[in-house]
Design an enzyme around this catalytic site. Structure first.
Site, PDB file in Angstrom:
ATOM      1  N   ASP A  29       0.724  -1.118   0.046  1.00  0.00           N
ATOM      2  CA  ASP A  29       0.083  -0.041   0.087  1.00  0.00           C
ATOM      3  C   ASP A  29       0.857   1.164  -0.114  1.00  0.00           C
ATOM      4  O   ASP A  29       0.677   2.405  -0.786  1.00  0.00           O
ATOM      5  CB  ASP A  29      -0.904   0.005   1.368  1.00  0.00           C
ATOM      6  CG  ASP A  29      -1.504  -1.274   1.475  1.00  0.00           C
ATOM      7  OD1 ASP A  29      -2.371  -1.850   0.386  1.00  0.00           O
ATOM      8  OD2 ASP A  29      -1.438  -1.940   2.234  1.00  0.00           O
ATOM      9  N   HIS A  84      -5.083  -3.644   6.003  1.00  0.00           N
ATOM     10  CA  HIS A  84      -4.489  -3.721   4.572  1.00  0.00           C
ATOM     11  C   HIS A  84      -6.045  -4.067   4.115  1.00  0.00           C
ATOM     12  O   HIS A  84      -6.106  -5.260   3.923  1.00  0.00           O
ATOM     13  CB  HIS A  84      -3.619  -4.804   4.594  1.00  0.00           C
ATOM     14  CG  HIS A  84      -3.251  -5.176   3.147  1.00  0.00           C
ATOM     15  ND1 HIS A  84      -3.035  -4.110   2.056  1.00  0.00           N
ATOM     16  CD2 HIS A  84      -3.519  -6.344   2.396  1.00  0.00           C
ATOM     17  CE1 HIS A  84      -2.701  -4.848   0.781  1.00  0.00           C
ATOM     18  NE2 HIS A  84      -3.098  -6.081   1.096  1.00  0.00           N
TER      19      HIS A  84
HETATM   20  P1  NAD Z   1      -1.110 -18.777  -4.384  1.00  0.00           P
HETATM   21  O1  NAD Z   1      -2.422 -19.355  -4.256  1.00  0.00           O
HETATM   22  O2  NAD Z   1      -0.418 -18.844  -5.692  1.00  0.00           O
HETATM   23  O3  NAD Z   1      -0.197 -19.565  -3.330  1.00  0.00           O
HETATM   24  C1  NAD Z   1      -0.453 -19.635  -2.124  1.00  0.00           C
HETATM   25  C2  NAD Z   1       0.563 -20.805  -1.589  1.00  0.00           C
HETATM   26  O4  NAD Z   1       0.317 -21.076  -0.040  1.00  0.00           O
HETATM   27  C3  NAD Z   1       0.147 -22.197  -2.169  1.00  0.00           C
HETATM   28  O5  NAD Z   1       1.336 -22.729  -2.867  1.00  0.00           O
HETATM   29  C4  NAD Z   1      -0.282 -23.042  -1.235  1.00  0.00           C
HETATM   30  O6  NAD Z   1      -0.106 -24.569  -1.171  1.00  0.00           O
HETATM   31  C5  NAD Z   1       0.519 -22.459   0.003  1.00  0.00           C
HETATM   32  N1  NAD Z   1      -0.169 -22.616   1.455  1.00  0.00           N
HETATM   33  C6  NAD Z   1      -1.521 -22.872   1.671  1.00  0.00           C
HETATM   34  N2  NAD Z   1      -1.513 -23.191   2.916  1.00  0.00           N
HETATM   35  C7  NAD Z   1      -0.370 -23.278   3.589  1.00  0.00           C
HETATM   36  C8  NAD Z   1       0.418 -23.623   4.691  1.00  0.00           C
HETATM   37  N3  NAD Z   1      -0.472 -24.011   5.872  1.00  0.00           N
HETATM   38  N4  NAD Z   1       1.716 -23.628   4.805  1.00  0.00           N
HETATM   39  C9  NAD Z   1       2.524 -23.514   3.864  1.00  0.00           C
HETATM   40  N5  NAD Z   1       1.864 -23.105   2.623  1.00  0.00           N
HETATM   41  C10 NAD Z   1       0.565 -23.309   2.391  1.00  0.00           C
HETATM   42  O7  NAD Z   1      -1.619 -17.318  -3.507  1.00  0.00           O
HETATM   43  P2  NAD Z   1      -0.409 -16.178  -3.745  1.00  0.00           P
HETATM   44  O8  NAD Z   1      -0.881 -15.276  -4.868  1.00  0.00           O
HETATM   45  O9  NAD Z   1       1.116 -16.451  -3.435  1.00  0.00           O
HETATM   46  O10 NAD Z   1      -0.782 -15.417  -2.467  1.00  0.00           O
HETATM   47  C11 NAD Z   1      -0.648 -15.837  -1.102  1.00  0.00           C
HETATM   48  C12 NAD Z   1      -1.172 -14.965   0.232  1.00  0.00           C
HETATM   49  O11 NAD Z   1      -0.822 -13.588  -0.126  1.00  0.00           O
HETATM   50  C13 NAD Z   1      -2.557 -14.691  -0.236  1.00  0.00           C
HETATM   51  O12 NAD Z   1      -3.563 -14.771   1.065  1.00  0.00           O
HETATM   52  C14 NAD Z   1      -2.941 -13.576  -0.860  1.00  0.00           C
HETATM   53  O13 NAD Z   1      -4.243 -12.624  -0.704  1.00  0.00           O
HETATM   54  C15 NAD Z   1      -1.788 -12.739   0.130  1.00  0.00           C
HETATM   55  N6  NAD Z   1      -1.382 -11.073  -0.648  1.00  0.00           N
HETATM   56  C16 NAD Z   1      -1.278 -10.200   0.456  1.00  0.00           C
HETATM   57  C17 NAD Z   1      -0.769  -9.260  -0.021  1.00  0.00           C
HETATM   58  C18 NAD Z   1      -0.346  -8.153   1.052  1.00  0.00           C
HETATM   59  O14 NAD Z   1       0.016  -6.985   0.611  1.00  0.00           O
HETATM   60  N7  NAD Z   1      -0.274  -8.399   2.394  1.00  0.00           N
HETATM   61  C19 NAD Z   1      -0.405  -8.827  -1.263  1.00  0.00           C
HETATM   62  C20 NAD Z   1      -0.642  -9.803  -2.169  1.00  0.00           C
HETATM   63  C21 NAD Z   1      -1.117 -11.138  -1.672  1.00  0.00           C
HETATM   64  C1  LMR Z   2      -3.169  -6.548  -2.745  1.00  0.00           C
HETATM   65  O1  LMR Z   2      -3.480  -5.753  -2.119  1.00  0.00           O
HETATM   66  O2  LMR Z   2      -2.900  -6.654  -4.123  1.00  0.00           O
HETATM   67  C2  LMR Z   2      -3.404  -8.256  -2.183  1.00  0.00           C
HETATM   68  O3  LMR Z   2      -3.633  -8.080  -0.647  1.00  0.00           O
HETATM   69  C3  LMR Z   2      -4.103  -8.987  -2.703  1.00  0.00           C
HETATM   70  C4  LMR Z   2      -5.709  -8.686  -2.631  1.00  0.00           C
HETATM   71  O4  LMR Z   2      -6.600  -9.603  -2.496  1.00  0.00           O
HETATM   72  O5  LMR Z   2      -5.987  -7.542  -2.820  1.00  0.00           O
END
Ligand code: NAD
Ligand code: LMR
Length: 330
Positions: free
Chosen positions: A165, A193
């Protein structure tokens, strides 16, 4: 001794075969967090499902093929208790992402479980100084869950990612002013967030002297900057059909690098100690400064009435999320 004076650091990444995981591991091994002098024991973790473990193995093969000079040891895990052994820096990414039409908090009950187990595993296995960044959404409350599930670790070991952000706001400001992002400083994103996050440029500076709020008008901040940053995650999901991954990995690198190596001013999601009237243990976006070991919340900033009202709303949302996980934490 600063951790960076160590020759080898232990780093764990959960969800390592997911989209963000795949983006981040190569950058960690390239030296983008710990620098070019520090070698890395990398502990990659994903779930114990055959297809996922196969994919994790594939990531491992690619890491080997990069011949990174900084890679000291690579281990792959399907269990956090082995994956977190002695870990000093931990990226908690593994969790379900939201899809179109969802809010991040809709993921709480499903993803919250993950962070309870991971908090307990860190409590038992990690270095007592482990720096933990929670990326999996809803990041602030998941970080709260992990922190509460790790009573033997200092609460300040836990943080949530608000840096994406912050970076989004920085880029929009730089674009508006037609200046390079490196010339802008001292902005922050308070709260959750989520769409209630609060972009605050009231202390922002260009070239460390000109006040940003003299250079951009308040109407633009309220009607464009704030909603653009708040809705950017949803906009990316709409366009890509997947949530942000490369930019999220980049923000996670920035967050951990600044925590480890220091910065004058950035945004981190960290537990409140009652700072700025935000109740204790709420993990909120705060303006922080980092020396090369710890972060500190920047104190004594003046917060105008409008920003204060918005922070209160975001904090109320975080309190509500906390209440919803009380049962889980029993
Ligand atoms: P993705 O689905 O591509 O990958 C998630 C991975 O996590 C998968 O490989 C899955 O098998 C694994 N996983 C699930 N449970 C698990 C556990 N208990 N232990 C270990 N691994 C586990 O998703 P992504 O695009 O990599 O996103 C991951 C997370 O990050 C999501 O919750 C998404 O919303 C979040 N995210 C947060 C932000 C932020 O700014 N805070 C930004 C983008 C994404
Ligand atoms: C983002 O801000 O891009 C991540 O938190 C993914 C989402 O769910 O928006």
């Amino acid at each position: 001794m600063s951790k960076l004076e160590k020759k080898v650091v232990k780093v764990a990444v959960t969800g390592a075969s997911g989209h963000i995981g795949y983006g981040i591991v190569f950058r960690i091994l390239n030296g983008d967090v710990f620098g070019k002098e520090t070698k890395i024991d990398l502990q990659l973790i994903d779930i114990n499902v055959e297809k996922v473990q196969k994919a994790l193995h594939g990531v491992g093969l690619e890491i080997e093929d990069c011949a990174f000079p900084l890679l000291h040891n690579l281990s792959l895990h399907s269990d956090v208790y082995s994956g977190f052994r002695d870990v000093e820096y931990c990226f908690l990414i593994g969790a379900k992402p939201r899809g179109p039409g969802m809010e991040r908090k809709d993921l709480l009950l499903e993803n919250g479980q993950i962070f309870k187990i991971q908090g307990s595993a860190l409590n038992e296995k990690a270095s007592r100084t482990v720096k933990t960044l929670v990326v999996g959404n809803p990041a602030n409350t998941n970080a709260y869950i992990a922190m509460m599930a790790a009573p033997d670790l200092p609460k300040t070991n836990f943080s949530a990612m608000m840096r994406l952000d912050h970076n989004r706001a920085l880029n929009q400001l730089a674009y508006k002013l037609n200046k390079n992002v490196s010339r802008l400083s001292n902005i922050c994103v308070w709260g959750n967030h989520s769409p209630t996050m609060v972009v605050d440029i009231s202390n922002g500076l260009l070239d460390e002297e000109e006040k940003l709020n003299h250079l951009v008008d308040d109407g633009w901040v309220k009607s464009y900057l704030q909603p653009t940053v708040a809705k950017r995650g949803a906009e990316i999901i709409d366009q890509r059909g997947l949530s942000s991954a490369a930019s999220a990995a980049s923000a996670a690198i920035d967050h951990m690098r600044d925590w480890v190596k220091g910065t004058k001013w950035t945004t981190m999601g960290v537990p409140s100690l009652g700072d700025y009237g935000i109740p204790e243990n709420i993990i909120s976006g705060f303006p922080v400064t980092c020396d090369n070991t710890n972060y500190s919340i920047i104190e004594n900033l003046t917060i105008d009435r409008d920003i204060r009202t918005k922070i209160n709303l975001s904090v109320a949302e975080l309190k509500n999320e906390q209440e919803n996980v009380e049962e889980l934490l029993k």
